[in-house]
Design an enzyme around this catalytic site. Sequence first.
Site, mmCIF file in Angstrom:
data_model
loop_
_atom_site.group_PDB
_atom_site.id
_atom_site.type_symbol
_atom_site.label_atom_id
_atom_site.label_comp_id
_atom_site.label_asym_id
_atom_site.label_seq_id
_atom_site.Cartn_x
_atom_site.Cartn_y
_atom_site.Cartn_z
ATOM 1 N N ASP A 264 21.193 24.076 -71.034
ATOM 2 C CA ASP A 264 20.991 22.794 -69.784
ATOM 3 C C ASP A 264 21.690 22.923 -68.727
ATOM 4 O OD1 ASP A 264 20.436 21.404 -72.024
ATOM 5 O OD2 ASP A 264 22.355 20.448 -72.580
ATOM 6 N N GLY B 245 -5.374 1.067 -37.273
ATOM 7 C CA GLY B 245 -6.280 0.056 -36.857
ATOM 8 C C GLY B 245 -7.655 -0.174 -36.208
ATOM 9 N N LEU B 246 -7.618 0.742 -35.111
ATOM 10 C CA LEU B 246 -9.256 1.340 -34.272
ATOM 11 C C LEU B 246 -9.955 1.268 -35.329
ATOM 12 C CD1 LEU B 246 -8.897 1.048 -30.954
ATOM 13 C CD2 LEU B 246 -9.521 -0.726 -32.008
ATOM 14 N N ASP C 274 -0.606 -3.489 -32.085
ATOM 15 C CA ASP C 274 -1.572 -2.066 -32.685
ATOM 16 C C ASP C 274 -1.059 -2.548 -34.332
ATOM 17 O OD1 ASP C 274 1.254 -1.109 -32.001
ATOM 18 O OD2 ASP C 274 0.241 -0.290 -33.542
#
Lengths: 509, 431
Positions: free
Chosen positions: A36, A409-410, A274
């Site tokens: 453990d 985005g673009l 954007d």
Amino acid sequence: MKLTVWTYEGPPHVGAMRVATGMKGLHYVLHAPQGDTYADLLFTMIERRDHRPPVTYTTFQARDLGSDTAGLFKRACQDAYDRFKPEAIIVGASCTAELIQDDPGGLAETMGLPIPVIPLELPSYQRKENFGADETFFQIVRHLAKPAEKTARVSCNIIGPTALGFRHRDDVQEITNLLYELGIEVNVTAPMGATPGDIARMGQAHFNVLLYPETGEQAARHCEKTFGQPYTKVVPIGAGATWDFIEEIRMLSGSTAQIDSDRLRQSWWSRSVDSTYLTGKRVFIFGDGTHVKTAARIARDEMGFEVAGMGCYNREYARDVRTLAKEYGVEALITDDYLAVERAIETLQPEMILGTQMERHIGKRLGIPCAVISAPVHVQDFPARYSPQMGFEGANVIFDTWIHPLVMGLEEHLLHMFREDFEFNDAAGPSHHGGHAAPQAAPAPDAAAAAAPQDDNVIWLSEAEKELKKIPFFVRGKARRNTEFYATERGLHEISLDTLYEAKAHFAR
Amino acid sequence: MNDQMTPPPALGCRSAPVLKQRGQREVFCGLTGIIWLHRKMQDAFFLVVGSRTCAHLLQSAAGVMIFAEPRFGTAILEESDLAGLNDAHAELDREVETLLARRPDIRQLFLVGSCPSEVIKLDLSRAAERLTQLYAPKVRVLEYSGSGIETTFTQGEDACLASMVPVLPDTQERNLVVVGALPDVVEDQMLSLLADMGVGPVQVLPARTIDADVAVGPNTVFALTQPFLSDTHAALVRRGARHLAAPFPLGEEGTTAWLAAIAAEFGVTQDTFDAVTEAPRRRARQAVAQAAEALDGKSVFFFPDSQLEIPLARFLTRECGMTAIEVGSPYIHDEIHGPDLDLLPAGPQISEGQDVDLQLDRCRAARPDLTVCGLGLANPLEAEGLSTKWAIELVFTPVHFYEQAGDLASLFARPLRRKRILNGPALEAAQ
């Protein structure tokens, strides 16, 4: 018995370790079998701690079971006291020691150690890590915190941060600064960084700031009842929640100090043109209850995403998350079964996952981008830089973290326009991520795949299937799902090129 | 065939007094072995019958989620299983049925006992027998214990392999069985060296799939590639096989000695042996020499972890110019570790078992140049200014046989080289 492949939470004694390791001057004597001690590496490796966790394990073996494990426990307890000279000791059992019923609490009490000894009862076969942390911290507060005169100036305690917490280190700093700006002193931050002596003077604070309900709610309730300290209900993750939190603090403290929010860039970043491409992106949210609740609000109200599904792995927050899910018009998934989460994501085909390291892995397999919002923690969740989730800087960090996995985005438009460009194609993935995973399309079994009914009896005709492949990867799953949904709804058994575009028109937004 | 060998030391460590302390043992349990065994045996699934702690250990030791759906899992015992409300055997049957339905590629299923299943005395051998009857011949079900109360770290592999020995087919044939899970690439190198010497037939345990024809009988000889396989050793001896004792194939010297023991048994001529080993020995020496530059004259301290410590100490002292201060091993078996202890020059404290706090005191007092220890201790010791090597990497990395000897030395050299780079030349000059 329940088959588990990966777990979201460890056993409850690991929660107790998170409290003990976060604190100073406290020692945990854990009755546990050999092996453990693996839990130490969670702290020394994942969190890169430069000290061993303050835990002594009895590490009993089979040959001890026949003889005197209780004696072994008492020796370990005495040795730990002699060597580490802690201000207080917590004692408990891990899952195996629970079965041999040595009663560590009772044994430790009979030893007459000159320091407070706090027994823990953590039912290993019913509860999990978060409960273990919450219960341990509650017991420590219950045993050590004493009623006290309130400080002359308005002050509060910060409750909930632990070792191995998801960004706890930086959240505490961010919120401490925010409280300072509001003219409020922090009396004690606990468990992280507190000594037993600090816990004793928690009663001096006027109110409590509960940052992590998962690990601090019981203690916060206890302080409310015992010391008359109200506690905050808003968790300040996200810009909106941070403003609400400030308002709540003003109500609790009477502070009228002005807050300079210049450094909150997230709101403008999100309004900047954007970011238009983020509009309506379908996200699936999964993690611990608190982080999921806050993430849902950010996703919908601050990023402009559509929440396609949500859920949490800690049942303690099932009711909260179900209520919230209803408000968002989705079904809540409450499960700690990793495979069930994977199935849900596969069915929903979100454009993005906000999840844990587990969901990051699911996303990798399904080709869906994922940002990590919640524990269980991974070494990557302990960045060297300042990186809170809470407060204004937290909102900034979250904005960056969430958009990073996406195609921007673009670039998204370009991928639509030049679908079959041999270099600039969708299989290459977002261009700001280097060296990408292999494309998903498997050329060989295509014919079979095209004929195989995806859902009930809907069959994709080969022309439609071909067209579907021209759709960029990050919307292909959605297009497939929408089209099949459209077809099923109209009782169509075949999807033709026309069906595909009719569905597209139908779902246009 | 000892022409190029460094002579053994006048006094080795075989009869050195062993320090035995009892206290907290900072070690993994035997379940950890599943992490490499499930990669080695490609048609096997390991089903741990245990608690949430077991599942958490496997996930943490594996580094969270390396594999999408691994060939291991944990059947987590719940309150109702302990209270006897459920028939644990019926529950287990149900979980196994679901599992095998979802994973039709599974041909061998290991039921792995854990601390809680041992303590509640859940009889997995009965379960394995019943399930074998149910799923034979497609799936073979075996059981072993990987519990922390029974096993330490690499002993899990030992228990697993030992569980396979009784079901290996009988043979009267003279064959060599090489025992111990090695990375495939290393195993292939080893098999090709043996083939080039004309040794055969050679079989490997564990085999990559259940269909491999590993058999054992009174004419079988076997060699161990890992020093932690004492139960498997005993199980093979019970089947009538004979062990070829040798140093372990770590480093150039160890590999040569290991191969030599087999060559002697199979009557390989010196010329053949030299012809086969000369080139790889030269390469190994060259690679070790390059990597060992950073190690020469430095001291090393071993915390007990994998039972690889004694052969590794032999490699580092005899081939890399290091001095051993303490060599700790979880267990020492004379039959298995003896040949390496013979070669390890007298001097270091040999210790078996552990009281971690006392051992840390000794380590801090000795201030070794390099400390080999578990992941729980490494960063805290680094923060105290000691250089460390995580022991677990030695189990997860290809380090055996000639072509990896240089890599093995590099593993130990890297922490020292790194410290030198980060401290910069100025600090080094000051020292």
